[in-house]
Design a protein around this motif. Structure first.
Motif, PDB file in Angstrom:
ATOM      1  N   ARG A 107       0.840  -1.194   0.000  1.00 16.20           N
ATOM      2  CA  ARG A 107       0.000   0.000   0.000  1.00 16.20           C
ATOM      3  C   ARG A 107       0.873   1.241   0.000  1.00 16.20           C
ATOM      4  NH1 ARG A 107      -3.558  -3.039   4.446  1.00 16.20           N
ATOM      5  NH2 ARG A 107      -4.556  -4.460   2.988  1.00 16.20           N
ATOM      6  N   LYS A 108       0.537   2.162  -0.814  1.00 11.53           N
ATOM      7  CA  LYS A 108       1.375   3.339  -1.011  1.00 11.53           C
ATOM      8  C   LYS A 108       1.319   4.252   0.211  1.00 11.53           C
ATOM      9  CE  LYS A 108       0.619   3.059  -5.953  1.00 11.53           C
ATOM     10  NZ  LYS A 108       0.113   3.697  -7.147  1.00 11.53           N
ATOM     11  N   ARG A 109       2.496   4.565   0.727  1.00 15.89           N
ATOM     12  CA  ARG A 109       2.577   5.451   1.881  1.00 15.89           C
ATOM     13  C   ARG A 109       2.762   6.877   1.359  1.00 15.89           C
ATOM     14  NH1 ARG A 109       0.278   2.212   5.339  1.00 15.89           N
ATOM     15  NH2 ARG A 109       1.415   0.291   5.699  1.00 15.89           N
ATOM     16  N   ILE A 110       1.688   7.592   1.212  1.00 16.07           N
ATOM     17  CA  ILE A 110       1.773   8.896   0.562  1.00 16.07           C
ATOM     18  C   ILE A 110       1.260  10.026   1.450  1.00 16.07           C
ATOM     19  CG2 ILE A 110       1.647   8.035  -1.781  1.00 16.07           C
ATOM     20  CD1 ILE A 110      -1.294   8.274  -1.691  1.00 16.07           C
ATOM     21  N   GLY A 111       1.106   9.793   2.719  1.00 15.19           N
ATOM     22  CA  GLY A 111       0.717  10.866   3.613  1.00 15.19           C
ATOM     23  C   GLY A 111      -0.784  11.074   3.731  1.00 15.19           C
ATOM     24  N   PHE A 112      -1.580  10.294   3.022  1.00 11.06           N
ATOM     25  CA  PHE A 112      -3.035  10.402   3.096  1.00 11.06           C
ATOM     26  C   PHE A 112      -3.596   9.105   3.653  1.00 11.06           C
ATOM     27  CE2 PHE A 112      -3.146  14.264   0.809  1.00 11.06           C
ATOM     28  CZ  PHE A 112      -4.444  14.742   0.794  1.00 11.06           C
ATOM     29  N   ASN A 113      -4.591   9.224   4.516  1.00 13.67           N
ATOM     30  CA  ASN A 113      -5.308   8.043   4.969  1.00 13.67           C
ATOM     31  C   ASN A 113      -6.706   8.067   4.345  1.00 13.67           C
ATOM     32  OD1 ASN A 113      -7.060   9.652   6.587  1.00 13.67           O
ATOM     33  ND2 ASN A 113      -5.483   9.700   8.202  1.00 13.67           N
ATOM     34  N   PRO A 114      -7.480   6.987   4.448  1.00 12.96           N
ATOM     35  CA  PRO A 114      -8.800   6.944   3.803  1.00 12.96           C
ATOM     36  C   PRO A 114      -9.712   8.101   4.201  1.00 12.96           C
ATOM     37  CG  PRO A 114      -8.152   4.746   4.477  1.00 12.96           C
ATOM     38  CD  PRO A 114      -7.111   5.672   5.021  1.00 12.96           C
ATOM     39  N   ASP A 115      -9.696   8.488   5.487  1.00 16.59           N
ATOM     40  CA  ASP A 115     -10.558   9.583   5.934  1.00 16.59           C
ATOM     41  C   ASP A 115     -10.213  10.889   5.227  1.00 16.59           C
ATOM     42  OD1 ASP A 115     -12.027   8.025   7.665  1.00 16.59           O
ATOM     43  OD2 ASP A 115     -10.727   8.407   9.383  1.00 16.59           O
ATOM     44  N   GLN A 116      -8.924  11.133   5.052  1.00 17.96           N
ATOM     45  CA  GLN A 116      -8.502  12.368   4.389  1.00 17.96           C
ATOM     46  C   GLN A 116      -8.901  12.388   2.914  1.00 17.96           C
ATOM     47  OE1 GLN A 116      -4.400  11.854   5.694  1.00 17.96           O
ATOM     48  NE2 GLN A 116      -4.487  13.828   6.764  1.00 17.96           N
ATOM     49  N   VAL A 117      -8.830  11.225   2.270  1.00 17.41           N
ATOM     50  CA  VAL A 117      -9.239  11.138   0.864  1.00 17.41           C
ATOM     51  C   VAL A 117     -10.731  11.454   0.745  1.00 17.41           C
ATOM     52  CG1 VAL A 117      -9.550   9.590  -1.113  1.00 17.41           C
ATOM     53  CG2 VAL A 117      -7.430   9.514   0.216  1.00 17.41           C
ATOM     54  N   ILE A 118     -11.522  10.861   1.622  1.00 11.74           N
ATOM     55  CA  ILE A 118     -12.978  11.098   1.602  1.00 11.74           C
ATOM     56  C   ILE A 118     -13.280  12.570   1.870  1.00 11.74           C
ATOM     57  CG2 ILE A 118     -15.164  10.562   2.751  1.00 11.74           C
ATOM     58  CD1 ILE A 118     -13.972   7.723   3.260  1.00 11.74           C
ATOM     59  N   ASP A 119     -12.588  13.162   2.836  1.00 12.63           N
ATOM     60  CA  ASP A 119     -12.803  14.581   3.156  1.00 12.63           C
ATOM     61  C   ASP A 119     -12.443  15.476   1.973  1.00 12.63           C
ATOM     62  OD1 ASP A 119     -13.696  13.971   5.675  1.00 12.63           O
ATOM     63  OD2 ASP A 119     -11.746  14.305   6.653  1.00 12.63           O
ATOM     64  N   LEU A 120     -11.384  15.108   1.247  1.00  9.98           N
ATOM     65  CA  LEU A 120     -10.960  15.900   0.093  1.00  9.98           C
ATOM     66  C   LEU A 120     -12.023  15.863  -1.010  1.00  9.98           C
ATOM     67  CD1 LEU A 120      -8.762  17.595  -1.274  1.00  9.98           C
ATOM     68  CD2 LEU A 120      -7.698  15.472  -2.061  1.00  9.98           C
ATOM     69  N   VAL A 121     -12.574  14.691  -1.265  1.00 15.42           N
ATOM     70  CA  VAL A 121     -13.629  14.557  -2.265  1.00 15.42           C
ATOM     71  C   VAL A 121     -14.855  15.358  -1.841  1.00 15.42           C
ATOM     72  CG1 VAL A 121     -15.220  12.963  -3.409  1.00 15.42           C
ATOM     73  CG2 VAL A 121     -12.815  12.325  -3.097  1.00 15.42           C
ATOM     74  N   CYS A 122     -15.199  15.294  -0.554  1.00 19.02           N
ATOM     75  CA  CYS A 122     -16.343  16.068  -0.036  1.00 19.02           C
ATOM     76  C   CYS A 122     -16.136  17.559  -0.275  1.00 19.02           C
ATOM     77  CB  CYS A 122     -16.529  15.810   1.462  1.00 19.02           C
ATOM     78  SG  CYS A 122     -17.121  14.164   1.871  1.00 19.02           S
ATOM     79  N   GLU A 123     -14.918  18.023  -0.045  1.00 23.44           N
ATOM     80  CA  GLU A 123     -14.606  19.440  -0.221  1.00 23.44           C
ATOM     81  C   GLU A 123     -14.712  19.843  -1.691  1.00 23.44           C
ATOM     82  OE1 GLU A 123     -10.791  20.516   1.350  1.00 23.44           O
ATOM     83  OE2 GLU A 123     -10.612  22.233  -0.004  1.00 23.44           O
ATOM     84  N   LYS A 124     -14.154  19.003  -2.576  1.00 24.01           N
ATOM     85  CA  LYS A 124     -14.152  19.327  -4.007  1.00 24.01           C
ATOM     86  C   LYS A 124     -15.560  19.328  -4.588  1.00 24.01           C
ATOM     87  CE  LYS A 124      -9.602  19.486  -4.836  1.00 24.01           C
ATOM     88  NZ  LYS A 124      -8.924  20.647  -5.442  1.00 24.01           N
ATOM     89  N   LEU A 125     -16.410  18.410  -4.122  1.00 25.12           N
ATOM     90  CA  LEU A 125     -17.750  18.267  -4.701  1.00 25.12           C
ATOM     91  C   LEU A 125     -18.847  18.870  -3.836  1.00 25.12           C
ATOM     92  CD1 LEU A 125     -17.442  14.646  -6.158  1.00 25.12           C
ATOM     93  CD2 LEU A 125     -17.366  16.795  -7.385  1.00 25.12           C
ATOM     94  N   ASN A 126     -18.427  19.480  -2.720  1.00 27.46           N
ATOM     95  CA  ASN A 126     -19.362  20.185  -1.850  1.00 27.46           C
ATOM     96  C   ASN A 126     -20.504  19.281  -1.377  1.00 27.46           C
ATOM     97  OD1 ASN A 126     -20.304  22.426  -0.432  1.00 27.46           O
ATOM     98  ND2 ASN A 126     -21.620  23.077  -2.123  1.00 27.46           N
TER      99      ASN A 126
END
Length: 441
Positions: A343-362
């Protein structure tokens, strides 16, 4: 360096002034004896020309005295010698070492499930009547068994008709072979290349997506070869990582692929992963319980290469610590270690990915994670699933747990969002933007 060459140099040194020997004879490098020729390399064109004009007879006479036979001096520059070696190596590779079919890749060792049943049936059908369904076009992601099917087709046809000539080749090898042939600037070489490929009864062509738009002449040559074989009802099988209409090739070539059969080889489903793991563990003598096998299949959400990698880890551990058996707990521990590493260690966890999508799509997080079937929530939900799988490398089973959904629901969601990309460029651009932001944190 051969002793006789050292003796030849010593003999010549007795016959010409030391100054000229040092400047023109000593820098020469012996290459080989070739029939009645003594092939020697010079470090520069100037030295080559001077030796040919002034000292060739000295070297030939010395060779006669030392070897007892007459030899003609053939002088090359170091650059010419290097090119000659490369030419010989490539010619030997292309003409004498055509890749053979892998006997281990046959229909008996190909495990069938719903995800590959259509492709398997198509492959078996053309073996029964080669040339009837032409071409067969197989497509699907990396590691799902397309190459296995290509070799299985070749092996099956060879078993039924041993006299038939069969060639497996991938597009990169075909491209390299064609480029090398063209660079010879020799009409006979090009004709030999064409005749060799036109002689095959079955052509198995892998990874055609790499025969891209930049290879114009190669595409033209493949187009001519395809037509030649097709018109004579020779069987052609092509494999790619995408449908034919998405290939970066000329339309006239892509149009040829719709004449026969097209079969999609999908990502491994749970049933296939389980059977592959069962097969590998039996093959490598790793006894495993049905419960742990199920756990591995659920969590090792990858292609056959990923699955065999896990089994290799188990084999290595068993050998290193001289275990006769591995406990279920130890098997899970070893497998989970690889899963975490992959699994890629890129500084993001699943919660952060979901939050980012929520922010982008409001949209609200609770709506993405909820069960609402509104389009406004389904699309962001599917986008999250794709990002979690492709960027963070999470298994689909784990993604399902995050969204309180079945493994098959995640597969469906990822498939649907990918289909949307072809219809909605803005959505695809948004996906690429989020993907880039996640990957480079």
């Amino acid at each position: 360096m051969e002793t006789s060459w050292e003796e030849i140099l010593e003999e010549v040194s007795k016959q010409i002034p030391p100054k000229y020997f040092t400047n023109f004879i000593a820098p020469l490098h012996f290459v080989r004896w070739e029939g009645n020729q003594m092939v020697v390399s010079a470090p520069s064109q100037i030295i080559k020309s001077h030796v040919e004009a002034k000292y060739a007879n000295f070297l030939e006479n010395a060779a006669y005295q030392i070897k007892g036979d007459s030899f003609r001096l053939v002088l090359l520059t170091d650059k010419e010698e290097s090119t000659s070696h490369m030419k010989d190596a490539i010619e030997n590779r292309f003409q004498n070492s055509e890749p053979e079919l892998n006997s281990e890749y046959n229909f008996e060792t190909y495990i069938v499930s719903d995800c590959n049943r259509l492709a398997f049936t198509a492959a078996k059908s053309i073996c029964e009547h080669p040339g009837k369904y032409n071409p067969l076009y197989l497509f699907g992601p990396v590691g799902v068994g397309k190459t296995h099917l290509l070799h299985a087709i070749g092996n099956e046809i060879k078993k039924k008709d041993p006299w038939k000539t069969i060639r497996y080749v991938d597009s990169i090898s075909f491209l390299n072979e064609f480029i090398f042939t063209v660079r010879q600037n020799n009409r006979d070489s090009l004709e030999s290349f064409k005749m060799r490929y036109q002689s095959y009864n079955v052509l198995l062509f892998d990874d055609i997506q790499f025969l891209n738009g930049g290879a114009e002449k190669t595409q033209e040559e493949f187009f001519a070869l395809f037509n030649f074989l097709y018109e004579r009802k020779r069987q052609i099988v092509i494999a790619s990582d995408r449908p034919s209409y998405e290939l970066p090739l000329h339309d006239r070539l892509k149009s040829r692929f719709v004449h026969g059969l097209q079969a999609d080889v999908k990502e491994h489903d749970l049933s296939l992963r389980k059977e592959l793991l069962r097969s590998y563990t039996i093959q490598y003598n790793i006894p495993i319980s049905e419960e742990t096998l199920e756990w591995l299949a659920q969590n090792c959400d990858g292609d056959s290469r990923a699955l065999i990698g896990i089994v290799n880890d188990l084999v290595l551990y068993k050998k290193a610590y001289q275990f006769f058996l591995l406990s279920d707990e130890k098997i899970r521990e070893i497998a989970n270690s690889r899963l975490q590493t992959n699994r890629k260690r890129i500084g993001f966890n699943p919660d952060q990915v979901i939050d980012l999508v929520c922010e982008k799509l409001n949209v609200a997080r609770k709506d993405i994670l909820g069960k609402s079937r509104k389009v406004d929530f389904i699309l962001p939900r599917h986008l999250c699933m794709l990002l979690l799988h492709e960027i963070l490398g999470l298994p689909k089973a784990q993604i399902g747990r995050i969204f309180s959904a079945q493994h098959t629901t995640v597969i469906h969601g990822i498939t649907k969002i990918k289909e949307k990309f072809s219809e909605d460029k803005n959505l695809f651009d948004l996906y690429q933007s989020i993907k880039h932001q996640i990957s480079f944190q």
